[in-house]
Design a protein around this motif. Structure first.
Motif, PDB file in Angstrom:
ATOM      1  N   VAL A   1       0.910  -1.164  -0.151  1.00  0.00           N
ATOM      2  CA  VAL A   1       0.107   0.020  -0.192  1.00  0.00           C
ATOM      3  C   VAL A   1       0.989   1.217   0.025  1.00  0.00           C
ATOM      4  CG1 VAL A   1      -1.693   1.288   1.188  1.00  0.00           C
ATOM      5  CG2 VAL A   1      -1.893  -1.359   1.408  1.00  0.00           C
ATOM      6  N   PRO A   2       1.001   1.830  -1.048  1.00  0.00           N
ATOM      7  CA  PRO A   2       1.876   3.082  -0.977  1.00  0.00           C
ATOM      8  C   PRO A   2       1.422   4.324  -0.405  1.00  0.00           C
ATOM      9  CG  PRO A   2       1.537   2.245  -3.496  1.00  0.00           C
ATOM     10  CD  PRO A   2       0.402   1.644  -2.283  1.00  0.00           C
ATOM     11  N   VAL A   3       2.410   4.899   0.514  1.00  0.00           N
ATOM     12  CA  VAL A   3       2.073   6.142   1.012  1.00  0.00           C
ATOM     13  C   VAL A   3       3.003   7.281   0.848  1.00  0.00           C
ATOM     14  CG1 VAL A   3       1.626   6.972   3.227  1.00  0.00           C
ATOM     15  CG2 VAL A   3       0.863   4.669   2.836  1.00  0.00           C
ATOM     16  N   LEU A   4       2.597   8.447   0.572  1.00  0.00           N
ATOM     17  CA  LEU A   4       3.809   9.572   0.023  1.00  0.00           C
ATOM     18  C   LEU A   4       4.303   9.694   1.450  1.00  0.00           C
ATOM     19  CD1 LEU A   4       1.712  11.808  -2.087  1.00  0.00           C
ATOM     20  CD2 LEU A   4       3.868  11.058  -2.540  1.00  0.00           C
ATOM     21  N   ALA A   5       5.862  10.093   1.189  1.00  0.00           N
ATOM     22  CA  ALA A   5       6.647  10.547   2.023  1.00  0.00           C
ATOM     23  C   ALA A   5       7.937  11.400   1.285  1.00  0.00           C
ATOM     24  CB  ALA A   5       7.485   9.795   3.175  1.00  0.00           C
ATOM     25  N   THR A   6       8.565  12.451   2.186  1.00  0.00           N
ATOM     26  CA  THR A   6       9.610  13.131   1.496  1.00  0.00           C
ATOM     27  C   THR A   6      10.821  12.234   1.388  1.00  0.00           C
ATOM     28  OG1 THR A   6      10.496  14.016   3.696  1.00  0.00           O
ATOM     29  CG2 THR A   6       8.669  15.296   2.525  1.00  0.00           C
ATOM     30  N   ASN A   7      11.700  12.370   0.502  1.00  0.00           N
ATOM     31  CA  ASN A   7      12.932  11.977   0.381  1.00  0.00           C
ATOM     32  C   ASN A   7      13.805  11.823   1.482  1.00  0.00           C
ATOM     33  OD1 ASN A   7      15.897  11.788  -0.137  1.00  0.00           O
ATOM     34  ND2 ASN A   7      15.333  11.159  -2.405  1.00  0.00           N
ATOM     35  N   THR A   8      13.987  12.929   2.109  1.00  0.00           N
ATOM     36  CA  THR A   8      14.763  13.154   3.300  1.00  0.00           C
ATOM     37  C   THR A   8      14.456  12.417   4.333  1.00  0.00           C
ATOM     38  OG1 THR A   8      15.273  15.542   2.547  1.00  0.00           O
ATOM     39  CG2 THR A   8      15.601  15.028   4.901  1.00  0.00           C
ATOM     40  N   GLU A   9      12.900  12.228   4.942  1.00  0.00           N
ATOM     41  CA  GLU A   9      12.537  11.520   5.917  1.00  0.00           C
ATOM     42  C   GLU A   9      12.774   9.949   5.782  1.00  0.00           C
ATOM     43  OE1 GLU A   9       8.626  12.374   7.283  1.00  0.00           O
ATOM     44  OE2 GLU A   9       9.218  13.989   8.482  1.00  0.00           O
ATOM     45  N   ILE A  10      12.402   9.740   4.359  1.00  0.00           N
ATOM     46  CA  ILE A  10      12.589   8.116   4.108  1.00  0.00           C
ATOM     47  C   ILE A  10      14.139   7.772   4.362  1.00  0.00           C
ATOM     48  CG2 ILE A  10      12.417   6.494   2.197  1.00  0.00           C
ATOM     49  CD1 ILE A  10      10.281   8.038   1.217  1.00  0.00           C
ATOM     50  N   MET A  11      15.171   8.411   3.526  1.00  0.00           N
ATOM     51  CA  MET A  11      16.584   8.161   3.694  1.00  0.00           C
ATOM     52  C   MET A  11      16.833   8.111   5.117  1.00  0.00           C
ATOM     53  SD  MET A  11      17.378   7.334   0.724  1.00  0.00           S
ATOM     54  CE  MET A  11      19.142   7.143   0.904  1.00  0.00           C
ATOM     55  N   ARG A  12      16.239   9.217   5.977  1.00  0.00           N
ATOM     56  CA  ARG A  12      16.982   9.187   7.401  1.00  0.00           C
ATOM     57  C   ARG A  12      16.345   8.121   8.211  1.00  0.00           C
ATOM     58  NH1 ARG A  12      14.785  14.246   9.359  1.00  0.00           N
ATOM     59  NH2 ARG A  12      16.548  15.166   8.614  1.00  0.00           N
ATOM     60  N   THR A  13      14.961   7.361   7.949  1.00  0.00           N
ATOM     61  CA  THR A  13      14.346   6.436   8.415  1.00  0.00           C
ATOM     62  C   THR A  13      15.150   5.274   8.147  1.00  0.00           C
ATOM     63  OG1 THR A  13      12.207   7.644   8.596  1.00  0.00           O
ATOM     64  CG2 THR A  13      12.261   5.394   9.167  1.00  0.00           C
ATOM     65  N   ILE A  14      15.546   4.815   6.945  1.00  0.00           N
ATOM     66  CA  ILE A  14      16.121   3.720   6.558  1.00  0.00           C
ATOM     67  C   ILE A  14      17.582   3.828   7.034  1.00  0.00           C
ATOM     68  CG2 ILE A  14      17.645   2.666   4.330  1.00  0.00           C
ATOM     69  CD1 ILE A  14      15.417   3.902   2.405  1.00  0.00           C
ATOM     70  N   ASP A  15      18.371   4.799   7.298  1.00  0.00           N
ATOM     71  CA  ASP A  15      19.492   4.870   8.064  1.00  0.00           C
ATOM     72  C   ASP A  15      19.128   4.339   9.682  1.00  0.00           C
ATOM     73  OD1 ASP A  15      21.557   5.292   6.514  1.00  0.00           O
ATOM     74  OD2 ASP A  15      21.610   7.461   6.505  1.00  0.00           O
ATOM     75  N   LYS A  16      18.011   5.056  10.016  1.00  0.00           N
ATOM     76  CA  LYS A  16      17.927   4.638  11.304  1.00  0.00           C
ATOM     77  C   LYS A  16      17.783   3.289  11.868  1.00  0.00           C
ATOM     78  CE  LYS A  16      14.464   5.811  15.323  1.00  0.00           C
ATOM     79  NZ  LYS A  16      13.270   6.583  15.345  1.00  0.00           N
ATOM     80  N   TYR A  17      16.805   2.524  10.914  1.00  0.00           N
ATOM     81  CA  TYR A  17      16.537   1.286  11.167  1.00  0.00           C
ATOM     82  C   TYR A  17      17.495   0.112  10.425  1.00  0.00           C
ATOM     83  CZ  TYR A  17      12.114   2.687  13.264  1.00  0.00           C
ATOM     84  OH  TYR A  17      11.392   3.153  14.231  1.00  0.00           O
ATOM     85  N   TYR A  18      18.076   0.293   9.395  1.00  0.00           N
ATOM     86  CA  TYR A  18      18.957  -0.683   8.593  1.00  0.00           C
ATOM     87  C   TYR A  18      20.460  -0.123   8.500  1.00  0.00           C
ATOM     88  CZ  TYR A  18      14.544  -2.382   6.713  1.00  0.00           C
ATOM     89  OH  TYR A  18      13.273  -3.033   6.748  1.00  0.00           O
TER      90      TYR A  18
ATOM     91  N   ILE B   1      38.204  16.594   4.463  1.00  0.00           N
ATOM     92  CA  ILE B   1      37.367  15.726   3.613  1.00  0.00           C
ATOM     93  C   ILE B   1      36.181  16.529   3.033  1.00  0.00           C
ATOM     94  CG2 ILE B   1      36.077  13.657   3.290  1.00  0.00           C
ATOM     95  CD1 ILE B   1      37.635  12.391   5.390  1.00  0.00           C
ATOM     96  N   THR B   2      35.846  16.415   1.861  1.00  0.00           N
ATOM     97  CA  THR B   2      34.456  17.055   1.454  1.00  0.00           C
ATOM     98  C   THR B   2      33.798  15.920   0.788  1.00  0.00           C
ATOM     99  OG1 THR B   2      35.674  18.927   0.847  1.00  0.00           O
ATOM    100  CG2 THR B   2      33.582  18.504  -0.363  1.00  0.00           C
ATOM    101  N   GLN B   3      32.378  15.834   1.384  1.00  0.00           N
ATOM    102  CA  GLN B   3      31.537  14.551   0.889  1.00  0.00           C
ATOM    103  C   GLN B   3      30.235  15.317   0.759  1.00  0.00           C
ATOM    104  OE1 GLN B   3      32.013  10.873   2.594  1.00  0.00           O
ATOM    105  NE2 GLN B   3      29.671  10.652   2.833  1.00  0.00           N
ATOM    106  N   ILE B   4      29.386  15.008  -0.270  1.00  0.00           N
ATOM    107  CA  ILE B   4      28.056  15.264  -0.422  1.00  0.00           C
ATOM    108  C   ILE B   4      27.041  14.203   0.260  1.00  0.00           C
ATOM    109  CG2 ILE B   4      26.347  15.714  -2.392  1.00  0.00           C
ATOM    110  CD1 ILE B   4      28.730  16.748  -3.936  1.00  0.00           C
ATOM    111  N   VAL B   5      26.326  14.606   0.973  1.00  0.00           N
ATOM    112  CA  VAL B   5      25.058  13.982   1.420  1.00  0.00           C
ATOM    113  C   VAL B   5      23.737  14.522   1.309  1.00  0.00           C
ATOM    114  CG1 VAL B   5      24.576  12.719   3.571  1.00  0.00           C
ATOM    115  CG2 VAL B   5      26.814  13.087   3.203  1.00  0.00           C
ATOM    116  N   ASP B   6      22.967  13.658   0.435  1.00  0.00           N
ATOM    117  CA  ASP B   6      21.666  14.273   0.232  1.00  0.00           C
ATOM    118  C   ASP B   6      21.484  15.734  -0.361  1.00  0.00           C
ATOM    119  OD1 ASP B   6      20.327  11.893   1.173  1.00  0.00           O
ATOM    120  OD2 ASP B   6      20.040  12.935   3.333  1.00  0.00           O
TER     121      ASP B   6
END
Length: 577
Positions: free
Chosen positions: A139-156, A269-274
């Protein structure tokens, strides 16, 4: 695929750009520019990402349009706690990151369905792939890219870094650690596990709002801790056998000598994140169990923020603006390491940065590059000290000079001379209060009458943690009320509680606490005759200055922070009560 998904989209995909143009969120010209930008990227990015990167719209605005156009619900993942049974359905986060999605809840209407937060709920391929992996209806539900990536990092994130660490250990086999580290350093390692491990550690830190990363060798493990909102939190640990490879990788990307293990080293170091560029200052220190790494994360966007977001009260904002309005003189920002001095300095410079002024900075190191400002890096090996750089800067026709830190008499003397000869100088000092800064410069050998003539304002500051929305109201003890100060019938005092949104800490984010001392005529006279810090502070208080403790107590009364934070930055002894 679930019936909800198939009915919602009918496998017909309406283009995002067209929907946004129809809704008036972007123009046709902006859409074409974003599409062109999308084509130019070395890695494929979504149109929504391109539009946000070009500042044509926001993630939230895109979500609002998609909700209306697709008649689909959205979710904010910030406070969502995902059950373990759901996280176990997907063992590898690669798929989730590829499609920018994460399962987060069971479907109430379908026992074999799960709700999945997605950046693009019209991505049929993503829905089909996840359905195959999980064996569930999606069941697809809308969410922002930022919140999804942050949550993936949190749980995985932990599983991902552990997997990379295990994979590296497996590849490494029985070879000697040192030989493997050297081989790792020489090889083309862009896709090797250790490279991905180091990159992931940095990305996780950014998404968790960390200011520092600590990689610490212990006797049997490597401990990784992040400093979040000023407090260190242990995030992960790895086998000690990985240390040589992790250090070697960090030294390579930080421009350091990988063969030197006995001396401290500094790198960058220079790194691009999100889509945001981060400047990372690296410090390596040999310890009894191996080399320890501390990485400080900064970005141009967070350093040069709007002055309204610094945490000034209305009165403090007016004082700050009056101090910045001075055409010449010295403005000092004081406080210990990690108190937000650099942010205040860069904000002040951004405020003063107009096309009709020449701004030059001398820093050690340059923390963020700002357009329109000439920035000079201190290099002691090349005899480019603060004092040497300042002498050259004065021949560059500057209007405003920023000195990263006044450390010695020579630098202080040049700063005073520059301010008296018509330049505005902004700098930092390590002192405990605004008033004591004057005494510190006097101790460096600067005459009192010169200090009185040159200093126009001093800002002492600290950072306190903001209470999360899960905070709980409580009744302080009589002793605590004495510290908090004035009490009205409407005053409510809160304490931290803890929830998934704040990672069970009770705090989320930080806010500045300030003590602003404008140098008025009366304060000038006191400085000129060498008055003590206590006398200067007393005069400033009569003129309306709030001490750090008073400012922190105001934030406690306003429900923004806790009394524990107040006591942490401004301990109240019995004489103060």
């Amino acid at each position: 695929m679930s019936s909800t998904a198939s009915e919602g989209f009918g496998r017909k995909k309406k283009r995002l750009g067209d929907m946004l143009v129809e809704a008036g969120v972007i123009s046709n010209e902006q859409l074409l520019m974003a599409l062109e930008y999308q084509k130019q990227q070395p890695k494929k990015i979504r149109l929504g990402v391109a539009l946000v990167a070009k500042n044509f719209t926001t993630e939230e605005a895109i979500i609002d349009v998609l909700k209306q156009q697709l008649n689909i619900e959205s979710v904010s993942l910030a406070g969502v706690k995902i059950p373990q049974e759901i996280t176990r359905l997907v063992t590898d986060a690669t798929l989730l990151k590829k499609y920018v999605m994460i399962p987060y809840a069971w479907d109430d209407k379908n026992s074999s369905g799960i709700k999945v937060a997605m950046e693009d709920p019209m991505d049929i391929m993503a829905i089909d792939d996840l359905s195959i992996v999980t064996g569930m209806d999606i069941v697809p539900v809308l969410a922002t890219n930022t919140e999804i990536m942050r949550t993936i990092d949190k749980y995985y994130g932990g599983q991902e870094t552990k997997a990379m660490a295990d994979r590296f250990t497996q590849e490494r086999g029985e070879k000697e650690e040192e030989a493997k580290a050297q081989e790792e350093a020489r090889a083309d390692v862009e896709n090797s596990p250790i490279v991905i491990l180091v990159k992931t550690i940095i990305e996780q830190a950014v998404r968790m709002r960390a200011s520092d990363i600590h990689i610490e060798p212990m006797e049997t493990i490597i401990r990784v801790r992040y400093r979040i909102d000023g407090v260190l939190q242990e995030i992960n640990n790895y086998q000690v056998a990985l240390l040589s490879a992790i250090i070697a990788r960090i030294k390579i990307i930080g421009g350091m000598d990988i063969s030197e293990k006995r001396k401290p080293q500094d790198g960058r170091i220079t790194q691009i994140v999100d889509r945001m560029e981060y400047d990372i200052r690296v410090s390596i220190l040999p310890t009894v169990f191996g080399e320890k790494v501390v990485m400080r994360l900064t970005s141009k966007q967070t350093l040069s923020r709007d002055k309204k977001n610094l945490g000034f009260s209305d009165v403090e904002m007016r004082k700050f603006e009056r101090i910045l309005a001075n055409p010449n003189g010295i403005i000092l920002v004081t406080g210990p390491t990690g108190s937000g001095k650099s942010t205040t300095l860069y904000t002040a410079l951004s405020e003063l940065n107009t096309s009709d002024v020449n701004i030059i900075t001398v820093e050690d190191p340059v923390e963020a590059n700002i357009d329109g400002i000439n920035q000079v890096q201190v290099n002691v090996k090349a005899d480019m000290t603060f004092a040497a750089a300042l002498r050259s800067i004065l021949r560059q026709d500057p209007d405003i000079i920023m000195i990263g830190e006044i450390r010695d008499e020579e630098t202080a003397s040049i700063a005073v001379t520059a301010s008296i000869t018509g330049h505005l100088v902004v700098s930092t000092l390590h002192t405990n209060s605004a008033a004591s800064s004057i005494g510190r410069l006097a101790d460096m050998g600067i005459a009192s009458y010169l200090l009185a003539d040159s200093i126009v304002g001093v800002i002492a500051q600290r950072l306190v943690r903001r209470l999360c929305t899960c905070k709980q109201e409580y009744e302080p003890t009589p002793e605590q009320w004495q510290i908090i100060g004035e009490r009205t019938p409407d005053t409510k005092i809160y304490k931290p509680c803890g929830c998934p949104q704040c990672n069970e800490t009770g705090y989320k984010g930080r806010i500045g606490v300030y003590e602003i001392l404008p140098v008025t005529n009366k304060v000038k006279r006191l400085i000129s005759r060498g008055a003590a810090a206590e006398e200067l502070e007393e005069q400033a208080l009569t003129e309306g200055m709030s001490t750090l403790r008073m400012s922190a107590a105001r934030l406690v009364r306003e429900g923004i922070t806790s009394i524990d934070e107040l006591l942490r930055i401004a301990y109240a002894n019995e004489d103060d009560m």
